[in-house]
Structure formats: C-alpha cells, structure tokens
Scaffold this active site. Structure first.
Site, PDB file in Angstrom:
ATOM      1  N   LEU A  55      -7.563   1.539   3.407  1.00 34.39           N
ATOM      2  CA  LEU A  55      -7.004   2.868   3.138  1.00 34.39           C
ATOM      3  C   LEU A  55      -6.736   3.077   1.639  1.00 34.39           C
ATOM      4  O   LEU A  55      -6.648   4.213   1.198  1.00 34.39           O
ATOM      5  CB  LEU A  55      -5.725   3.097   3.943  1.00 34.39           C
ATOM      6  CG  LEU A  55      -5.915   3.245   5.465  1.00 34.39           C
ATOM      7  CD1 LEU A  55      -4.565   3.337   6.158  1.00 34.39           C
ATOM      8  CD2 LEU A  55      -6.776   4.452   5.814  1.00 34.39           C
ATOM      9  N   GLU A 108      -4.950  -7.727   5.950  1.00 32.24           N
ATOM     10  CA  GLU A 108      -3.581  -7.285   5.637  1.00 32.24           C
ATOM     11  C   GLU A 108      -2.786  -8.399   4.968  1.00 32.24           C
ATOM     12  O   GLU A 108      -2.003  -8.142   4.051  1.00 32.24           O
ATOM     13  CB  GLU A 108      -2.855  -6.809   6.891  1.00 32.24           C
ATOM     14  CG  GLU A 108      -3.527  -5.647   7.623  1.00 32.24           C
ATOM     15  CD  GLU A 108      -3.881  -4.480   6.740  1.00 32.24           C
ATOM     16  OE1 GLU A 108      -3.200  -4.245   5.718  1.00 32.24           O
ATOM     17  OE2 GLU A 108      -4.863  -3.790   7.061  1.00 32.24           O
ATOM     18  N   GLN A 114       0.818  -1.222   0.000  1.00 29.66           N
ATOM     19  CA  GLN A 114       0.000   0.000   0.000  1.00 29.66           C
ATOM     20  C   GLN A 114       0.850   1.271   0.000  1.00 29.66           C
ATOM     21  O   GLN A 114       0.336   2.350  -0.278  1.00 29.66           O
ATOM     22  CB  GLN A 114      -0.956   0.009   1.197  1.00 29.66           C
ATOM     23  CG  GLN A 114      -2.029  -1.067   1.099  1.00 29.66           C
ATOM     24  CD  GLN A 114      -2.954  -1.006   2.287  1.00 29.66           C
ATOM     25  OE1 GLN A 114      -2.632  -1.546   3.351  1.00 29.66           O
ATOM     26  NE2 GLN A 114      -4.084  -0.348   2.141  1.00 29.66           N
TER      27      GLN A 114
END
Ligand code: NI
Length: 195
Positions: free
Chosen positions: A94, A138, A51
């Site tokens: 995010l 994740e 990310q």
C-alpha cells in the site's frame, strides 16, 4: 477509529526500525483499530504501523477475499522463528500504489507474537499462501525493510517504480539473496497482493 493516510515509499519513516510495545494500552488498541480501518478501506491484505507513521512493532493481516468472512490477525511484538523453502512472490504494498514486482519469499513461516489481549500465540503457515507471504512482508516493515529490497530483478523493478512515480530501488537496502535465488522454482504460479 479512523482511516488514515498510508505513507508512501520515499518517506524515511518507512526505513526506521520500530520499537517493541511495552504495554497494550488504549493508545495501542486505537492504533490497531486504525490499522484495520485503513487496511480495509484501501483493500489491502496487511498493514504495518510504520505505514501510518507509527514506529511500533505491530501489524495486521486479513487474507479473506470478497464475501468471505473476515479473518483478522493482529501481531504485536512478532518474532519470526523459522523460514523455509524459497519461492517467487509477485507482490505489491500500500506504500507503493499500483506497483508490483517479483520478490523472494519463503513458503513456510513460523512466527510468534502477542494478540490484542497480550496473549502469546504461535502461527505456522506453509505452502506459500497469501498469509505466509503477508507475514514476511509486514514483519519486514517493522525492521525498515520493504518488499523491493527483495526484488529478483532490480532493473525491471526500477522501471515499474519509475512508471508509478516512485523513487528507484535503493542500493543501500537491496538484499543479497543469491542462495535463496538459486532455489526458487519459476514454474510456479503468481498472484497479486497489496500489503
Ligand atoms: Ni507493505
């Protein structure tokens, strides 16, 4: 230590499979510090290296809320050992600003990883907690998988993504989780999280 730009859905870096870390050197420590700085700055629960544009197998999680004492956990070269008991998770990321949708996760997860000192640990989390779900979310990032790949309703999810100016669900990555879907109990509560 820096707050970095979080890469948005649509960028191919999020679809690459990340490589194992062979040595925890200064660069890796700096990467982990940057993950924490960026995650905390964006009020995220977790953040994975891809990310911030780095395809290495590491992510960080902190599920503490508000004034709670921070509970940072670093996962280097993680391996999921066991997943049990499918559930619904109302989730965000995010890399998908302000987009939330219902996805399939497991209540129970057992994972092993190395900490920042290179020491192995095993973590078991049950009950469909934020931590249990964040570990799965994740971990997926390290394999180029994204939460929308687990979406329970493709058309609802497309509508949400479009509304937020993001690309739609990609059929090439959409996961077939019919058996899991059949086991989800929809009477359970929902919560929001951005990872
Ligand atoms: Ni995410």
């Amino acid at each position: 230590m820096s707050i970095l730009n979080v890469i948005k859905y649509g960028d191919p870096v999020l679809r690459q499979k990340s490589k194992e870390i062979s040595k925890i050197n200064k660069k890796v420590i700096e990467l982990v510090n940057n993950l924490y700085d960026t995650m905390y700055a964006k009020n995220g629960v977790g953040l994975a290296a891809p990310q911030i544009g780095v395809n290495l197998r590491v992510f960080v999680i902190d599920t503490a809320f508000g004034n709670e004492k921070p509970r940072p956990i670093t996962f280097i070269n993680p391996k999921i050992l066991k997943l049990e008991h499918p559930m619904n998770s109302f989730e965000g990321c995010l890399s998908f600003p302000d987009a939330y949708t219902n996805v399939r996760r497991y209540k129970y997860v057992k994972v092993k990883a190395l900490n920042i000192k290179g020491r192995p640990f095993i973590l078991e989390e049950d009950g469909g907690t934020l931590l249990a779900k964040a570990i799965q979310h994740e971990y997926d990032h390290l394999d180029g998988k994204l939460f929308v790949d687990h979406c329970r309703n493709r058309f609802d999810t497309d509508a949400i993504l479009t509304e937020k100016g993001l690309p739609p669900v990609d059929s090439n990555y959409l996961l077939d989780e019919n058996e899991m879907e059949a086991l989800i109990d929809d009477t359970e509560t929902e919560e929001e999280q951005q990872q």
